[in-house]
Write an enzyme that holds these catalytic residues in place. Structure first.
Site, PDB file in Angstrom:
ATOM      1  N   LEU A   1      75.209  48.446  50.127  1.00 20.92           N
ATOM      2  CA  LEU A   1      76.021  49.649  50.381  1.00 20.92           C
ATOM      3  C   LEU A   1      75.952  50.769  50.984  1.00 20.92           C
ATOM      4  CD1 LEU A   1      78.565  50.963  49.253  1.00 20.92           C
ATOM      5  CD2 LEU A   1      76.869  51.925  46.911  1.00 20.92           C
TER       6      LEU A   1
ATOM      7  N   ASP B   1      61.546  58.560  46.919  1.00 21.71           N
ATOM      8  CA  ASP B   1      60.887  57.822  45.506  1.00 21.71           C
ATOM      9  C   ASP B   1      62.457  58.418  44.396  1.00 21.71           C
ATOM     10  OD1 ASP B   1      60.933  56.663  43.253  1.00 21.71           O
ATOM     11  OD2 ASP B   1      58.689  56.667  43.335  1.00 21.71           O
ATOM     12  N   ILE B   2      63.321  58.528  44.443  1.00 25.56           N
ATOM     13  CA  ILE B   2      64.449  59.299  43.014  1.00 25.56           C
ATOM     14  C   ILE B   2      63.605  58.901  42.100  1.00 25.56           C
ATOM     15  CG2 ILE B   2      66.592  58.264  44.704  1.00 25.56           C
ATOM     16  CD1 ILE B   2      67.474  56.468  42.195  1.00 25.56           C
TER      17      ILE B   2
ATOM     18  N   TYR C   1      68.052  50.006  40.731  1.00 27.23           N
ATOM     19  CA  TYR C   1      67.336  48.393  40.791  1.00 27.23           C
ATOM     20  C   TYR C   1      68.087  47.374  40.540  1.00 27.23           C
ATOM     21  CZ  TYR C   1      63.525  45.876  38.434  1.00 27.23           C
ATOM     22  OH  TYR C   1      63.005  43.697  38.580  1.00 27.23           O
ATOM     23  N   THR C   2      68.126  46.485  41.181  1.00 30.83           N
ATOM     24  CA  THR C   2      69.619  45.347  40.878  1.00 30.83           C
ATOM     25  C   THR C   2      69.540  43.964  40.844  1.00 30.83           C
ATOM     26  OG1 THR C   2      69.673  45.372  43.938  1.00 30.83           O
ATOM     27  CG2 THR C   2      71.074  46.693  42.673  1.00 30.83           C
TER      28      THR C   2
ATOM     29  N   ASP D   1      79.602  47.062  36.202  1.00 29.73           N
ATOM     30  CA  ASP D   1      80.319  46.601  35.160  1.00 29.73           C
ATOM     31  C   ASP D   1      80.025  45.674  33.958  1.00 29.73           C
ATOM     32  OD1 ASP D   1      79.902  44.299  37.639  1.00 29.73           O
ATOM     33  OD2 ASP D   1      80.723  42.871  37.068  1.00 29.73           O
TER      34      ASP D   1
ATOM     35  N   TYR E   1      69.183  45.642  32.442  1.00 30.22           N
ATOM     36  CA  TYR E   1      70.115  46.267  34.805  1.00 30.22           C
ATOM     37  C   TYR E   1      71.377  47.010  33.839  1.00 30.22           C
ATOM     38  CZ  TYR E   1      73.028  46.475  37.733  1.00 30.22           C
ATOM     39  OH  TYR E   1      73.532  46.470  39.039  1.00 30.22           O
TER      40      TYR E   1
ATOM     41  N   LYS F   1      71.337  51.141  33.804  1.00 29.31           N
ATOM     42  CA  LYS F   1      72.804  51.756  34.302  1.00 29.31           C
ATOM     43  C   LYS F   1      72.946  52.860  33.473  1.00 29.31           C
ATOM     44  CE  LYS F   1      73.175  50.984  37.755  1.00 29.31           C
ATOM     45  NZ  LYS F   1      73.583  51.659  39.399  1.00 29.31           N
TER      46      LYS F   1
ATOM     47  N   TRP G   1      80.042  43.052  41.056  1.00 28.68           N
ATOM     48  CA  TRP G   1      79.911  41.659  41.954  1.00 28.68           C
ATOM     49  C   TRP G   1      80.022  41.590  43.950  1.00 28.68           C
ATOM     50  CZ3 TRP G   1      82.862  36.001  40.024  1.00 28.68           C
ATOM     51  CH2 TRP G   1      82.896  36.284  39.087  1.00 28.68           C
TER      52      TRP G   1
HETATM   53  N1  LIG Z   1      75.187  44.089  44.112  1.00 33.66           N
HETATM   54  C1  LIG Z   1      75.764  44.308  43.080  1.00 33.66           C
HETATM   55  O1  LIG Z   1      76.744  43.486  42.889  1.00 33.66           O
HETATM   56  C2  LIG Z   1      76.187  45.311  41.954  1.00 33.66           C
HETATM   57  C3  LIG Z   1      76.946  45.092  41.818  1.00 33.66           C
HETATM   58  C4  LIG Z   1      77.773  45.913  40.710  1.00 33.66           C
HETATM   59  C5  LIG Z   1      77.126  47.825  40.860  1.00 33.66           C
HETATM   60  N2  LIG Z   1      76.411  47.407  41.699  1.00 33.66           N
HETATM   61  C6  LIG Z   1      75.625  48.681  42.257  1.00 33.66           C
HETATM   62  O2  LIG Z   1      75.606  49.320  43.286  1.00 33.66           O
HETATM   63  C7  LIG Z   1      74.614  49.822  43.919  1.00 33.66           C
HETATM   64  C8  LIG Z   1      74.304  49.708  45.126  1.00 33.66           C
HETATM   65  O3  LIG Z   1      73.855  48.618  44.948  1.00 33.66           O
HETATM   66  P1  LIG Z   1      73.409  47.708  46.145  1.00 33.66           P
HETATM   67  O4  LIG Z   1      73.641  46.051  46.384  1.00 33.66           O
HETATM   68  O5  LIG Z   1      73.308  47.910  47.647  1.00 33.66           O
HETATM   69  O6  LIG Z   1      71.844  47.245  46.115  1.00 33.66           O
HETATM   70  P2  LIG Z   1      70.070  47.309  47.072  1.00 33.66           P
HETATM   71  O7  LIG Z   1      70.454  46.069  47.852  1.00 33.66           O
HETATM   72  O8  LIG Z   1      69.145  46.814  46.283  1.00 33.66           O
HETATM   73  O9  LIG Z   1      70.076  48.870  47.586  1.00 33.66           O
HETATM   74  C9  LIG Z   1      68.597  49.447  46.607  1.00 33.66           C
HETATM   75  C10 LIG Z   1      68.418  50.306  47.676  1.00 33.66           C
HETATM   76  O10 LIG Z   1      67.693  51.099  46.708  1.00 33.66           O
HETATM   77  C11 LIG Z   1      66.517  51.028  47.133  1.00 33.66           C
HETATM   78  N3  LIG Z   1      65.690  51.859  46.009  1.00 33.66           N
HETATM   79  C12 LIG Z   1      65.192  50.607  45.256  1.00 33.66           C
HETATM   80  N4  LIG Z   1      64.238  51.919  44.317  1.00 33.66           N
HETATM   81  C13 LIG Z   1      64.265  53.434  44.751  1.00 33.66           C
HETATM   82  C14 LIG Z   1      63.819  54.435  44.634  1.00 33.66           C
HETATM   83  N5  LIG Z   1      63.023  54.479  42.931  1.00 33.66           N
HETATM   84  N6  LIG Z   1      64.018  55.501  45.101  1.00 33.66           N
HETATM   85  C15 LIG Z   1      64.397  55.336  46.496  1.00 33.66           C
HETATM   86  N7  LIG Z   1      65.272  54.321  46.872  1.00 33.66           N
HETATM   87  C16 LIG Z   1      65.064  52.724  45.909  1.00 33.66           C
HETATM   88  C17 LIG Z   1      65.818  49.683  47.138  1.00 33.66           C
HETATM   89  O11 LIG Z   1      65.002  49.673  48.100  1.00 33.66           O
HETATM   90  P3  LIG Z   1      64.158  48.263  48.361  1.00 33.66           P
HETATM   91  O12 LIG Z   1      65.510  47.828  48.317  1.00 33.66           O
HETATM   92  O13 LIG Z   1      62.931  48.751  48.652  1.00 33.66           O
HETATM   93  O14 LIG Z   1      64.272  48.032  46.511  1.00 33.66           O
HETATM   94  C18 LIG Z   1      67.213  49.676  48.621  1.00 33.66           C
HETATM   95  O15 LIG Z   1      66.700  49.662  49.332  1.00 33.66           O
HETATM   96  C19 LIG Z   1      73.483  50.014  42.556  1.00 33.66           C
HETATM   97  O16 LIG Z   1      73.982  51.213  41.922  1.00 33.66           O
HETATM   98  C20 LIG Z   1      73.963  49.049  41.892  1.00 33.66           C
HETATM   99  O17 LIG Z   1      73.434  49.425  40.342  1.00 33.66           O
HETATM  100  C21 LIG Z   1      75.687  46.532  42.365  1.00 33.66           C
END
Ligand SMILES: NC(=O)c1ccc[n+]([C@@H]2O[C@H](COP(=O)([O-])OP(=O)(O)OC[C@H]3O[C@@H](n4cnc5c(N)ncnc54)[C@H](OP(=O)(O)O)[C@@H]3O)[C@@H](O)[C@H]2O)c1
Length: 298
Positions: free
Chosen positions: A12, A36-37, A61-62, A102, A125, A129, A150
């Protein structure tokens, strides 16, 4: 307007950074290791010095299954991280947009969840969240929490990319057919978040709070996989011939997942005039882009 995007290297975060120019926004993109958040001092410092007018937190953390054994890290990133951002945004009086999931629901409702339905996460997870969302609500008055589901897109690893790879490696795979939800394109989600940012910038009053946004329509992981292969066949002949539907109990995973987690998106339509596209239409666009990128790289 300047926007600080955290987690900018994720699927995203990269979309947000890419599309921000189309909205005329300047983006300060931050991810590990520069930001680092989980570190309050770093977050406060970055939010203050950036002079951003808004923060979008795409960091998380996903890894849903790994979170079951890495609880401490999952809670640090998904609960303490948003809390740190909320405190820091409130301190300089700027809004925070937090992304949620979700998976805060247990899936027992049987009809699409609305924003005020009680949360009851089944996994570490989901709990991390949900706790992060509560921190944002209690620490930053000016917040939007956008729950989605998803998620897949052009960047990073996701279900669509895994299926496209397996489709060329295997003749047969098993995919869960008794979990229902709504696939969401990261391209659409980023556009939605930036449209909300635009509204925040240009409106005198904003309805702060929690909203739902996901692709329109409901399917299963099996239905999602079948559609991915149907579209992929328009671009190449793929190896896979059998996508076998299985039950959750036949496909064991560390984390429990909701059996029905579709999200009702009426509220975002009412207050932000945003209407999700049918999930199949968005999927066609992403797969088309994946194959165009492949052709360009050759
Ligand atoms: N993926 C799904 O299916 C899904 C579904 C529903 C909601 N969401 C939500 O949508 C949002 C975006 O998801 P996404 O799929 O884009 O996630 P993603 O691809 O896993 O990206 C998350 C990013 O956050 C970074 N990160 C991890 N720990 C961190 C920290 N301590 N400080 C700063 N950055 C950090 C990760 O770095 P590293 O890769 O180095 O760890 C990665 O670059 C999230 O809030 C997730 O919970 C996702």
């Amino acid at each position: 307007m300047k926007i600080l995007v955290t987690g900018s290297k994720g699927q995203l975060g990269r979309e947000l950074t890419r599309q921000s120019k189309d909205f005329g926004f300047e983006v300060l993109a931050a991810d590990l290791p520069e930001l680092d958040i989980t570190d309050l001092i770093q977050v406060e410092d970055m939010v203050e010095k950036s002079q951003a007018s808004l923060v979008i937190n795409a960091a998380a953390y996903t890894n849903v299954d790994r979170a079951e054994t890495e609880q401490e890290l999952a809670f640090a990133v998904n609960t303490t991280g948003p809390a740190n951002l909320a405190v820091s945004c409130a301190k300089v009086d700027i809004p925070l947009i937090q992304i949620s999931t979700d998976f805060v629901f247990d899936g027992k409702k049987g009809t699409p969840y609305i924003e005020t339905d009680p949360v009851s996460p089944l996994s570490v997870y989901g709990k991390s969240k949900a706790d992060g969302d509560n921190k944002v609500r209690s620490k930053a008055k000016k917040h939007i929490i956008l729950r989605t589901s998803w998620l897949y897109g052009l960047y990073g690893q996701n279900f669509v990319k895994t299926m496209l790879r397996l489709g060329n490696e295997k003749e047969s795979i098993k995919v869960v057919a008794d979990q229902f939800g709504s696939p969401t394109s990261a391209t659409d989600l980023a556009e939605t978040l930036l449209a909300i940012a635009d509204k925040i910038q240009n409106s005198s009053t904003v309805n702060w709070g929690t909203y739902h946004y996901c692709g329109h329509g409901v399917t299963t992981w099996h239905g999602f996989a079948e559609k991915i292969f149907e579209i992929a066949r328009k671009y190449e002949s793929i190896k896979i011939t059998n996508v076998k539907p299985v039950t959750t109990s036949e496909y064991s995973t560390k984390a429990k997942r909701p059996s029905f987690s579709a999200l009702d998106c009426s509220l975002i339509k009412k207050y932000f005039e945003i209407t999700p596209e049918p999930w199949q239409k968005s999927l066609e666009i992403i797969i088309n882009q994946i194959y165009s990128d492949k052709r360009r790289m050759k």
